[in-house]
Design a protein around this motif. Structure first.
Motif, PDB file in Angstrom:
ATOM      1  N   ALA A 302       0.880  -1.103  -0.097  1.00 34.33           N
ATOM      2  CA  ALA A 302      -0.071   0.178   0.121  1.00 34.33           C
ATOM      3  C   ALA A 302       0.665   1.284   0.135  1.00 34.33           C
ATOM      4  O   ALA A 302       2.221   1.147   0.472  1.00 34.33           O
ATOM      5  CB  ALA A 302      -0.802  -0.015   1.457  1.00 34.33           C
ATOM      6  N   THR A 304       3.319   4.329  -0.197  1.00 38.52           N
ATOM      7  CA  THR A 304       4.654   4.161  -0.768  1.00 38.52           C
ATOM      8  C   THR A 304       5.246   2.890  -1.068  1.00 38.52           C
ATOM      9  O   THR A 304       6.246   2.777  -1.884  1.00 38.52           O
ATOM     10  CB  THR A 304       5.429   5.121   0.336  1.00 38.52           C
ATOM     11  OG1 THR A 304       5.153   6.407   0.407  1.00 38.52           O
ATOM     12  CG2 THR A 304       7.093   5.031   0.166  1.00 38.52           C
ATOM     13  N   SER A 305       5.096   1.864  -0.143  1.00 44.44           N
ATOM     14  CA  SER A 305       5.479   0.601  -0.374  1.00 44.44           C
ATOM     15  C   SER A 305       5.162  -0.043  -1.540  1.00 44.44           C
ATOM     16  O   SER A 305       5.776  -0.785  -2.224  1.00 44.44           O
ATOM     17  CB  SER A 305       5.080  -0.350   0.738  1.00 44.44           C
ATOM     18  OG  SER A 305       5.557   0.254   1.953  1.00 44.44           O
ATOM     19  N   SER A 349       5.953  -3.779   3.507  1.00 41.93           N
ATOM     20  CA  SER A 349       5.570  -2.656   4.316  1.00 41.93           C
ATOM     21  C   SER A 349       6.608  -2.330   5.152  1.00 41.93           C
ATOM     22  O   SER A 349       7.215  -2.791   5.845  1.00 41.93           O
ATOM     23  CB  SER A 349       4.448  -3.855   5.423  1.00 41.93           C
ATOM     24  OG  SER A 349       3.929  -2.655   6.282  1.00 41.93           O
ATOM     25  N   GLN A 350       6.557  -0.905   5.272  1.00 43.56           N
ATOM     26  CA  GLN A 350       7.632  -0.360   6.286  1.00 43.56           C
ATOM     27  C   GLN A 350       7.111  -0.582   7.725  1.00 43.56           C
ATOM     28  O   GLN A 350       8.065  -1.253   8.482  1.00 43.56           O
ATOM     29  CB  GLN A 350       7.454   1.308   6.025  1.00 43.56           C
ATOM     30  CG  GLN A 350       8.197   1.989   7.041  1.00 43.56           C
ATOM     31  CD  GLN A 350       7.977   2.003   8.472  1.00 43.56           C
ATOM     32  OE1 GLN A 350       8.665   2.006   9.367  1.00 43.56           O
ATOM     33  NE2 GLN A 350       6.548   2.363   8.681  1.00 43.56           N
ATOM     34  N   SER A 351       5.799  -0.651   7.961  1.00 45.97           N
ATOM     35  CA  SER A 351       5.550  -0.914   9.308  1.00 45.97           C
ATOM     36  C   SER A 351       5.278  -2.149   9.732  1.00 45.97           C
ATOM     37  O   SER A 351       5.447  -2.917  10.936  1.00 45.97           O
ATOM     38  CB  SER A 351       4.006  -0.090   9.749  1.00 45.97           C
ATOM     39  OG  SER A 351       3.264  -0.676   8.839  1.00 45.97           O
ATOM     40  N   THR A 354       0.343  -3.107   8.337  1.00 40.67           N
ATOM     41  CA  THR A 354      -0.869  -2.268   7.642  1.00 40.67           C
ATOM     42  C   THR A 354      -2.028  -3.395   7.421  1.00 40.67           C
ATOM     43  O   THR A 354      -1.794  -4.611   6.979  1.00 40.67           O
ATOM     44  CB  THR A 354      -0.414  -2.033   6.304  1.00 40.67           C
ATOM     45  OG1 THR A 354       0.725  -0.981   6.459  1.00 40.67           O
ATOM     46  CG2 THR A 354      -1.399  -1.361   5.336  1.00 40.67           C
ATOM     47  N   VAL A 400       5.521  10.837   9.083  1.00 42.16           N
ATOM     48  CA  VAL A 400       4.560   9.928   8.398  1.00 42.16           C
ATOM     49  C   VAL A 400       4.930   9.682   7.083  1.00 42.16           C
ATOM     50  O   VAL A 400       4.827   8.500   6.571  1.00 42.16           O
ATOM     51  CB  VAL A 400       3.378  10.583   8.772  1.00 42.16           C
ATOM     52  CG1 VAL A 400       2.021  10.053   7.857  1.00 42.16           C
ATOM     53  CG2 VAL A 400       2.722  10.592  10.355  1.00 42.16           C
ATOM     54  N   ALA A 593      -1.766   8.652   9.067  1.00 43.09           N
ATOM     55  CA  ALA A 593      -1.073   8.017  10.338  1.00 43.09           C
ATOM     56  C   ALA A 593      -0.205   7.092   9.606  1.00 43.09           C
ATOM     57  O   ALA A 593      -0.160   6.854   8.385  1.00 43.09           O
ATOM     58  CB  ALA A 593      -2.151   7.235  11.171  1.00 43.09           C
ATOM     59  N   VAL A 596      -1.141   1.860   9.651  1.00 42.02           N
ATOM     60  CA  VAL A 596      -2.495   1.887   9.323  1.00 42.02           C
ATOM     61  C   VAL A 596      -3.162   0.437   9.763  1.00 42.02           C
ATOM     62  O   VAL A 596      -3.208  -0.253   8.744  1.00 42.02           O
ATOM     63  CB  VAL A 596      -3.028   2.497   7.791  1.00 42.02           C
ATOM     64  CG1 VAL A 596      -4.596   2.434   7.461  1.00 42.02           C
ATOM     65  CG2 VAL A 596      -2.209   3.697   7.476  1.00 42.02           C
TER      66      VAL A 596
HETATM   67  C1  G6P Z   1       0.133   4.968   5.273  1.00 36.45           C
HETATM   68  C2  G6P Z   1       1.426   5.599   5.477  1.00 36.45           C
HETATM   69  C3  G6P Z   1       2.184   5.843   4.268  1.00 36.45           C
HETATM   70  C4  G6P Z   1       2.327   4.237   3.734  1.00 36.45           C
HETATM   71  C5  G6P Z   1       1.287   3.366   4.005  1.00 36.45           C
HETATM   72  C6  G6P Z   1       1.869   1.906   3.817  1.00 36.45           C
HETATM   73  O1  G6P Z   1      -0.661   5.270   4.587  1.00 36.45           O
HETATM   74  O2  G6P Z   1       0.951   7.097   5.624  1.00 36.45           O
HETATM   75  O3  G6P Z   1       3.272   6.635   4.080  1.00 36.45           O
HETATM   76  O4  G6P Z   1       3.155   4.139   2.658  1.00 36.45           O
HETATM   77  O5  G6P Z   1       0.603   3.347   5.020  1.00 36.45           O
HETATM   78  O6  G6P Z   1       2.226   1.493   5.172  1.00 36.45           O
HETATM   79  P1  G6P Z   1       3.518   0.386   5.137  1.00 36.45           P
HETATM   80  O7  G6P Z   1       3.800   0.547   6.654  1.00 36.45           O
HETATM   81  O8  G6P Z   1       2.662  -0.778   4.693  1.00 36.45           O
HETATM   82  O9  G6P Z   1       4.453   0.499   4.056  1.00 36.45           O
END
Ligand code: G6P
Length: 599
Positions: A302, A304-305, A349-351, A354, A400, A593, A596
């Protein structure tokens, strides 16, 4: 989405909660609250309001002897961000106080079945949980009432619950949303993210889905036990805390985003140091076998990823010869395409949290397909639940808007494609080193980019155009500019503009063109002429070997295939300086956020 922190221990709970909430604000920041136990007069105090944690910190009185508290910073899903909807929420009699991250999908059914006559104070789904627990305690113990409630609620949740009749206990439960327990002799801290545990825990463990944990003071000791839904103890192995405070500071920069942009050369070098063994890129054989065995790779991500995923598609197809498709996670979750035999699913996914991706992961795992997560957070849900995971090593990303995690993802994707390719036509190690140096050169010139922004980027709208790999960078560049400056921006395949969108080009509209590949140079330049002749204010970002004397930003040459790692840097700086000049809240843009955790 939403950050939660709890504490029970010898230290002042409100200090730990408030500093923890500040670190978790990236998860949501439209309202916040805290409920603490005033040991001196044995009462519970709640402060909550619309706005940032800063407001919570400065505008209430914490001169209270308190050792137990729970707190919350919110990203609204049910009901507006206002004081009433802020957490903590209470059961009707005010016996139970609760903070919640996630969404209870069946809350309406639960209300009509169990508590149809209850008057709710807020518009949130959270209040339902507090009232169900209260209802069930009429006949059950608190532990049993919580377990019964957990067995009924559907959806995602990380919960901290206080029973005001037992001010020595915090209950915690989770499903899908993350929740960690940090352990130290003098107290136990509970939080949505490791960052809030820094300085308060020596070890920690993630609570498992559909379990609940009871944190309790017994004698002089603080005990934490995890139970499954029927009350059977669940064993856990505590992990070492390995994050330090310096990693999450601004380090002298005005904004986290600028710091993170400037850290990107070191992210490339760190990734190389982590994955180079005796000068060879080395990835776990389980992962390389998985990739080599795939007839087709499905990348799911999702935001940027997902843009990193597009570059990854190019890498898997052009370096490793494996057909690859990229999907928006929220679309794939409920519209799975017709799959080929022997697929591999890669989740980027960065986080690692998601929710849309997690739904896809669960669906794909049910079909017994192999899964690999690429993430910056090794302890995250997606890292734990996929068959394999590979870490980005970008370090904590606080702003963010994602920058360094994006380049980390792209670098990892290049390494994955490279290690499985049978013919290595270039030296990736050498080329990535050149990228890091070229990144430094452009970061050093950031004040020049600031001046270009003042000259070229207007408040009205903006277009990014490019072809091939540059098109993917345009998508990311446009997202970055719109998310932090709120300037309406589109990333377009340069050749596609003339099929409709060129109608929007008029005098003074900024168009940023990216050119990094020889094969598309001539055509993108024709597209530039098309928009110029309609009055566009054009800014060209090019690599030296395809540059024109009139190009405004000329980057040091790097291997064409790695150009997305470099061309994205000036676009991040364009977004940063645009937002800075418009006086926007760069690190915490409105309505967004970072993690997400709701679909
Ligand atoms: C949110 C953030 C974005 C990020 C996206 C996917 O919308 O604001 O910056 O790219 O989630 O998040 P992830 O952690 O899965 O890369």
């Amino acid at each position: 989405m939403c950050g939660i922190v709890g504490y029970l221990g010898d230290n002042k709970a409100s200090d730990i909660i408030l500093s923890g909430l500040e670190k978790l604000e990236y998860r949501g920041y439209d309202s916040c609250g805290i409920c603490l136990y005033n040991q001196s007069d044995q009462s519970f105090v709640t402060y909550k309001d619309k706005g940032r944690v800063e407001h919570l910190v400065h505008d209430f009185d914490y001169d209270i002897n308190n050792h137990l508290a729970i707190g919350h910073t919110r990203w609204a899903t049910h009901g507006k961000p206002n004081q009433t909807n802020s957490h903590p929420h209470f059961s009707l009699s005010k016996r139970f106080s609760i903070v919640h991250n996630g969404v209870i999908e069946n809350y309406k059914e639960l209300v009509s079945k169990f508590i149809p006559n209850t008057i709710f104070i807020s518009e949130t789904d959270t209040e339902v949980i507090a009232n169900l627990i209260e209802l069930f305690t009429e006949t059950l113990s608190v532990d049993e009432a919580i377990r019964k409630t957990l067995s009924l609620i559907e959806g995602s949740y990380a919960l901290l619950i206080i029973d005001t009749l037992s001010p020595n206990i915090i209950y915690a439960a989770k499903n899908k949303s993350p929740l960690l327990i940090g352990i130290r002799k003098e107290g136990i801290t509970l939080a949505s993210d490791l960052m809030a545990l820094i300085g308060h825990a020596d070890t920690y463990y993630p609570i498992e889905d559909k379990t609940f944990t009871k944190v309790e003071k017994i004698g002089n000791k603080y005990i934490s036990e995890m139970f499954d839904i029927i009350g059977k103890p669940v064993q856990f192995v505590p992990l070492e805390m390995n994050m330090v405070l310096e990693e999450i500071g601004k380090g002298g920069y005005s904004h986290y985003m600028l710091k993170e942009i400037c850290e990107q050369p070191s992210v490339i070098r760190k990734i190389m140091s982590k994955y180079l063994i005796e000068d060879q890129f080395t990835i776990s054989p389980k992962i390389t076998q998985m990739i080599s065995a795939a007839k087709r790779i499905y990348i799911i991500a999702a935001g940027t990823s997902m843009h990193a995923g597009f570059v990854g598609k190019y890498y898997f197809e052009n370096i490793a010869n494996i057909p690859t498709e990229v999907f928006i996670a929220s679309e794939f979750a409920y519209n799975m395409p017709l799959l080929v035999d022997n697929p591999l699913f890669i989740f980027i996914s960065q986080s690692g949290e998601t929710a849309d991706l997690r739904t896809c992961l669960v669906n794909v795992k049910q079909l017994n397909y192999p899964t690999l997560t690429i993430t910056n957070v090794a302890t995250s849900t997606l890292a734990r639940e996929a068959d394999q995971f590979i870490e980005i090593y970008a370090g904590p990303e606080i702003a963010v808007a994602s920058t360094k995690a994006y380049v980390g993802q792209v670098a990892i994707l290049s390494i994955l494609a490279y290690v499985v390719s049978s013919k290595k036509s270039f030296d990736l190690k050498l080329e990535l080193s050149k990228v890091a140096i070229a990144m430094e050169a452009i970061i050093d010139k950031r004040e020049y980019i600031h001046r270009l922004v003042q000259e070229k980027i207007t408040k009205k709208s903006c277009f990014y155009i490019g072809r091939g790999l540059d098109y993917y960078t345009c998508l990311e560049a446009a997202l970055k500019l719109k998310e932090i400056s709120y300037i309406q921006t589109e990333g377009f395949a340069a050749g596609e503009l003339k099929h409709g969108t060129i109608a929007l080009i008029e005098d003074g509209i900024p168009v940023v063109a990216i050119i990094s590949q020889k094969i598309i140079n001539k055509n993108t330049r024709s597209n530039i002429r098309e928009v110029l002749s309609r009055g566009a204010n054009v800014l060209v970002i090019s690599l030296n070997n395809v540059s024109d004397v009139t190009d405004e930003i000329v980057l040091v040459d790097v291997h064409e295939i790695l150009s997305p790692l470099l061309t994205v840097i000036p676009t991040q700086l364009i977004a940063f300086y645009s937002a800075l000049d418009l006086n926007k809240d760069i690190d915490k843009p409105r309505n967004l956020a970072k993690s997400v955790t709701v679909e």
